[in-house]
Motif scaffolding. Structure first.
Motif, PDB file in Angstrom:
ATOM      1  N   ILE A  30      30.215  38.051  38.369  1.00  0.00           N
ATOM      2  CA  ILE A  30      30.556  38.185  39.783  1.00  0.00           C
ATOM      3  C   ILE A  30      29.310  38.038  40.638  1.00  0.00           C
ATOM      4  N   ARG A  31      29.420  37.223  41.686  1.00  0.00           N
ATOM      5  CA  ARG A  31      28.362  37.121  42.705  1.00  0.00           C
ATOM      6  C   ARG A  31      28.601  38.230  43.717  1.00  0.00           C
ATOM      7  N   VAL A  32      27.707  39.185  43.751  1.00  0.00           N
ATOM      8  CA  VAL A  32      27.891  40.364  44.583  1.00  0.00           C
ATOM      9  C   VAL A  32      27.722  40.010  46.063  1.00  0.00           C
ATOM     10  N   GLU A  64      29.404  50.713  43.323  1.00  0.00           N
ATOM     11  CA  GLU A  64      30.386  50.366  44.359  1.00  0.00           C
ATOM     12  C   GLU A  64      30.063  48.962  44.850  1.00  0.00           C
ATOM     13  N   PHE A  65      31.016  48.018  44.684  1.00  0.00           N
ATOM     14  CA  PHE A  65      30.689  46.647  45.044  1.00  0.00           C
ATOM     15  C   PHE A  65      31.942  45.802  45.198  1.00  0.00           C
ATOM     16  N   CYS A  66      31.748  44.642  45.805  1.00  0.00           N
ATOM     17  CA  CYS A  66      32.737  43.566  45.752  1.00  0.00           C
ATOM     18  C   CYS A  66      31.979  42.253  45.670  1.00  0.00           C
ATOM     19  N   GLY A  67      32.668  41.213  45.239  1.00  0.00           N
ATOM     20  CA  GLY A  67      32.040  39.904  45.152  1.00  0.00           C
ATOM     21  C   GLY A  67      33.037  38.854  44.721  1.00  0.00           C
ATOM     22  N   VAL A 125      26.573  40.570  38.714  1.00  0.00           N
ATOM     23  CA  VAL A 125      26.906  41.631  37.779  1.00  0.00           C
ATOM     24  C   VAL A 125      27.985  41.110  36.843  1.00  0.00           C
ATOM     25  N   THR A 126      27.955  41.549  35.597  1.00  0.00           N
ATOM     26  CA  THR A 126      29.036  41.244  34.660  1.00  0.00           C
ATOM     27  C   THR A 126      29.808  42.521  34.369  1.00  0.00           C
ATOM     28  N   LEU A 127      31.098  42.348  34.083  1.00  0.00           N
ATOM     29  CA  LEU A 127      31.979  43.482  33.883  1.00  0.00           C
ATOM     30  C   LEU A 127      33.108  43.051  32.952  1.00  0.00           C
ATOM     31  N   PRO A 128      33.567  43.933  32.067  1.00  0.00           N
ATOM     32  CA  PRO A 128      34.752  43.577  31.289  1.00  0.00           C
ATOM     33  C   PRO A 128      35.917  43.202  32.205  1.00  0.00           C
TER      34      PRO A 128
END
Length: 343
Positions: A30-32, A64-67, A125-128
């Motif tokens: 994800i591009r934050v 805490e984020f979005c992207g 950031v990477t996330l499952p």
């Protein structure tokens, strides 16, 4: 890429260049765009006793984020490049009794994003994929960035039925403010919120609460008289972690009242258990978000017109993070946002 890193065992953070993360099996990259500063981040910034005993350094902080999604691992379905997403910051094992029963928020092996593994205060950031929430309806990135704490507020507020009830919220921090907005939106009769910060109580008034009470100048009994209440509160939402606030809440509840407790006390303290017993009160501890029922509730509340914009009071470009953290630590503001879109 640029990232905010806790490099050394001392107060502060560093904005440094770090390797860009690679997508692992079952993950999403994800591009934050935006991040929100949380109380946990303030503990890490100060490097207090909790942080000293919890973190392994160096660590990219933030949860805490979005992207926007920029890459997905093979086999990941229902998430596409370009989707606007937020992330559930609690990563669970998926194999314990609670996880297998669908109670993932109760996993005993939970790993925290930005606490136990590199977090979201970075360009990427990477996330499952199982922790990624896709926004299917339009939502402003500032609001999408605070879905994690919004989820704390929703989980707490919706622990008990609120329609037609008199609700007391102790603590007008960002999560308390969001809980007040939820309680008002879903049909509580009276929503009273207490704090000692006039600035935060002014924000609560903008959210339509029935009473915003500064308990350093007036008592809760005074507030109940202002509302014309003859009995106690039906539902209490304890958001402050203050021993005095919980004691006052217990004393102000009606018989059979129900309390959801999210605020984390700094240490043990005495509770009037005699009143809890004789008034037949229910006290429920709340932590995190129910995965993913709370997330569904959040999206529907936003879709149906719940406005969180008054809660977001300050925005900073990511490189002005020191000013942002100082503002968040002041105790006089709502939510503080860092903008990573120009990184």
């Amino acid at each position: 890429m640029k990232a905010l890193v806790k490099e050394r065992a001392e107060p502060g953070l560093s904005l440094v260049d770090v390797p860009e993360p690679e997508v692992g099996p079952g993950e999403v990259k994800i591009r934050v765009l935006r991040t929100g500063i949380c109380g946990t981040d303030l503990h890490i910034h100060r490097f207090d006793e909790w942080a000293r005993h919890t973190l392994e350094l160096p660590l990219i902080v933030g949860h805490e984020f979005c992207g926007h999604v920029v890459a997905v691992a093979p086999g990941v379905e229902d998430i596409a490049v370009g989707d606007l997403v937020s992330g559930e910051g609690h990563l669970v094992c998926g194999k314990c009794r609670n996880c297998m029963a669908g109670r993932r928020h109760l996993c005993r092996k939970t790993i925290g994003l930005g606490v136990h593994r590199d977090g979201a205060f970075a360009e990427y950031v990477t996330l499952p994929a199982t922790n990624v929430w896709v926004h299917r309806m339009p939502v402003h990135p500032d609001v999408a960035a605070i879905f994690d704490p919004f989820g704390n507020a929703v989980h707490t507020a919706l622990s008990f039925p609120l329609v037609g009830e008199d609700v007391l919220i102790t603590g007008a921090g960002p999560i308390g403010l969001m809980a007040a907005a939820v309680a008002t939106h879903v049909g509580a009769r009276n929503v009273a919120i207490t704090d000692v910060s006039d600035e935060r109580l002014d924000l609560a008034a903008k959210l339509g609460v029935s009473l915003a009470l500064n308990v350093s100048r007036a008592s809760l009994a005074d507030g109940m008289r202002q509302l014309g209440m003859k009995e106690g509160f039906d539902v209490g939402l304890e958001m402050s972690g203050s021993p005095a606030a919980l004691r006052e809440m217990i004393a102000a509840m009606t018989h059979g009242g129900r309390i959801a407790m999210l605020g984390l006390p700094a240490e043990e303290f005495a509770v009037d258990w005699s009143t809890v017993v004789t008034s037949m009160l229910t006290i429920k501890g709340v932590y995190g978000r129910e995965m993913f029922e709370t997330w569904y509730n959040m999206s529907v509340l936003i879709e149906k017109g719940l406005d969180l914009s008054p809660v977001i009071t300050d925005r900073f470009p990511h490189h002005e993070f020191e000013a942002a953290f100082e503002t968040a630590a002041s105790g006089r503001t709502g939510k503080v946002i860092l903008d990573w879109s120009a990184a």
